[in-house]
Design a protein around this motif. Structure first.
Motif, short mmCIF file in Angstrom:
data_model
loop_
_atom_site.label_atom_id
_atom_site.label_comp_id
_atom_site.label_asym_id
_atom_site.label_seq_id
_atom_site.Cartn_x
_atom_site.Cartn_y
_atom_site.Cartn_z
N TRP A 132 4.38 -13.57 3.75
CA TRP A 132 3.85 -14.13 2.50
C TRP A 132 4.96 -14.85 1.76
O TRP A 132 6.14 -14.67 2.06
CB TRP A 132 3.20 -13.07 1.63
N LEU A 191 6.78 -7.56 -7.58
CA LEU A 191 5.67 -7.87 -6.68
C LEU A 191 5.38 -6.68 -5.78
O LEU A 191 6.25 -5.83 -5.54
CB LEU A 191 6.00 -9.07 -5.77
N ASN A 192 4.16 -6.63 -5.27
CA ASN A 192 3.85 -5.70 -4.19
C ASN A 192 4.62 -6.15 -2.95
O ASN A 192 4.47 -7.28 -2.49
CB ASN A 192 2.35 -5.69 -3.92
N THR A 195 2.33 -7.31 0.06
CA THR A 195 1.39 -8.43 -0.05
C THR A 195 1.92 -9.62 -0.84
O THR A 195 1.37 -10.71 -0.76
CB THR A 195 0.09 -7.95 -0.73
N GLU A 197 1.71 -9.71 -4.07
CA GLU A 197 0.91 -9.78 -5.29
C GLU A 197 1.75 -9.42 -6.50
O GLU A 197 2.52 -8.45 -6.48
CB GLU A 197 -0.28 -8.83 -5.18
N LYS A 199 2.89 -7.80 -9.82
CA LYS A 199 2.60 -6.58 -10.58
C LYS A 199 2.88 -6.80 -12.07
O LYS A 199 2.07 -6.46 -12.91
CB LYS A 199 3.46 -5.43 -10.06
#
Length: 447
Positions: A132, A191-192, A195, A197, A199
């Protein structure tokens, strides 16, 4: 008065001449170039023979890490490289859209890195494939109009001493792992780690090019706004901030903190090394480095804080409790490389392309060094009696102009300047150089 002051700043910067920190974290399967750079070992281990050299197509400001037999390092040519530890042969490379001045972190077979293309990446460590990527508000060199008062006074100028991008650090929570980093857009990101994503993010008032450090559920990171921040790792809420100096030419935090025994140690351009209480952010002591920026990040080992300085060319050893200077080793140029320690040996490079191994028990009197090939070729042409001298390298040109300063920096880079910080694994020390090379040097054993 203002003009006279700025000229004085230039003379200071150019006329005399990079914890927990930079280092290794292998808890929970993570490795980072920006945790405590203290490695297992004992006794003095001087530099031995050169094992191999890996050539990239750009200057290397990124610091290497070694994990499962692979050396990972970024280059200004835009690539993250995975290199076989034993042979120096390439395993894979991953191309980004910009220079890779960030240093890698590894967690669960993923390598994390930032690039000047504005993205932070998670890459499969086994094959170099993208997992990612996350887009920040943009990555850039710090700069301002008429930096340091240089001419032309209406021109925007990149800071010639802003070498790094923030490097990722992982919180390896099995259920909810996070990756943290700062950005030129002024934000700290969480971030996660699986993934990418978002936070949370925390906004400062300046670019962030130093790297975060995690300690007891708190994240510590500095900014070009001259503040050091302590943030809650779950929410991003500010616990406290500590303000450093803001004079022209002496403002900003580039170094990553070192933490030991509930004390936070870090340097700034203002120019001091600070020791703070990690819980409250209150000042315990500060050490004046005599008009010399601290870009190097500190390392703490056995009650001693080790850190490099710019214009005084020094590696310092300070008492961690009091800040008292215990020893000083003079290199040949600016010490922006952050030290690594194995037993009684501290390893670091300088801006002239020299890499040192110093016996800490000898108070800096016993040491040996390795010089890049470019340093051997060009030192007599560029250096003044083997030392960096900005005025000497300018060859009489007017240092009040930005372009002249940039030309001089490019001459120094020709030496193979070492800004990258070392990583030690399997009796070998690894580091990058502005000559585009990643070096692997064996270590000797000396009783």
């Amino acid at each position: 008065m203002k003009y006279s002051y700025l000229i004085a700043v230039l003379i200071i910067l150019f006329g005399i001449n990079n914890s927990i920190v930079f280092g290794q974290q292998q808890n929970g399967g993570t490795v980072s170039a920006f945790q405590n750079r203290v490695f297992k070992g004992d006794n003095y281990k001087p530099l031995g023979d050169l094992k191999w050299v890996f050539k990239t197509n750009g200057k290397i400001f990124s610091s290497p890490i070694v994990h499962d037999g692979i050396v990972y390092i970024g280059s200004e040519d835009g690539n993250l490289y995975a290199i076989h530890e034993k042979t120096g042969k390439i395993f894979w490379k991953f191309k980004t859209g910009g220079a890779v001045h960030s240093s890698p972190a590894i967690f669960n077979n993923m390598v994390y890195i930032g690039s000047f293309d504005g993205y932070y990446y998670a890459i499969d460590s086994k094959n170099g494939h993208l997992k990612w990527k996350f887009k920040t508000g943009g990555e850039k060199w710090f700069g301002e109009i008429s930096f340091l008062g240089l001419k032309p006074v209406d021109q925007y100028m990149d800071d010639l001493w802003d070498f790094f991008l923030s490097s990722p650090v992982i919180n390896p929570d099995k259920q909810n792992p996070s990756v943290f980093f700062g950005s030129s857009d002024g934000n700290v990101y969480a971030l996660n780690a699986n993934t990418g994503e978002l936070k949370w993010k925390f906004e400062t008032k300046g670019s962030i090019h130093c790297s975060p450090v995690l300690y007891k559920n708190t994240l510590y990171i500095g900014s070009w706004d001259a503040n050091l921040y302590a943030l809650d790792i779950e929410t991003g809420k500010e616990h406290w901030k500590f303000e450093t100096g803001t004079k022209i030419g002496f403002k900003g935090i580039e170094s990553t903190v070192a933490i030991a025994n509930d004390m936070v140690y870090f340097g700034a351009r203002d120019p001091f090394l600070f020791a703070l209480n990690a819980v409250t952010g209150k000042l315990v002591w500060k050490y004046d480095v005599a008009h010399s920026w601290i870009i190097s990040s500190a390392v703490v080992d056995n009650g001693v804080v080790y850190v490099g300085t710019s214009d005084t060319f020094a590696l310092l050893g300070l008492d961690a409790k009091s800040g008292k200077e215990l020893f000083r080793f003079k290199a040949n140029g600016y010490v922006y490389s952050s030290p690594a320690i194995v037993g009684d040996t501290v390893y670091f490079g300088d801006f002239t392309g020299n890499f040192f191994a110093v016996n800490t028990k000898s108070l800096g009197k016993e040491w040996n060094s390795f010089s890049t090939e470019n340093r051997k070729l060009f030192a007599s042409e560029i250096l003044n009696n083997n030392f960096i001298d900005f005025s000497y390298a300018a060859k009489g040109a007017d240092l009040s102009f930005y372009d002249i300063n940039k030309t001089v920096m490019d001459r120094f880079y020709k030496l193979g300047s070492i800004v990258s910080s070392p990583f030690v694994a399997n009796n070998t020390v690894y580091f990058g150089s502005a000559d585009g090379n990643c070096y692997a040097i064996g270590l000797q054993s000396k009783k």
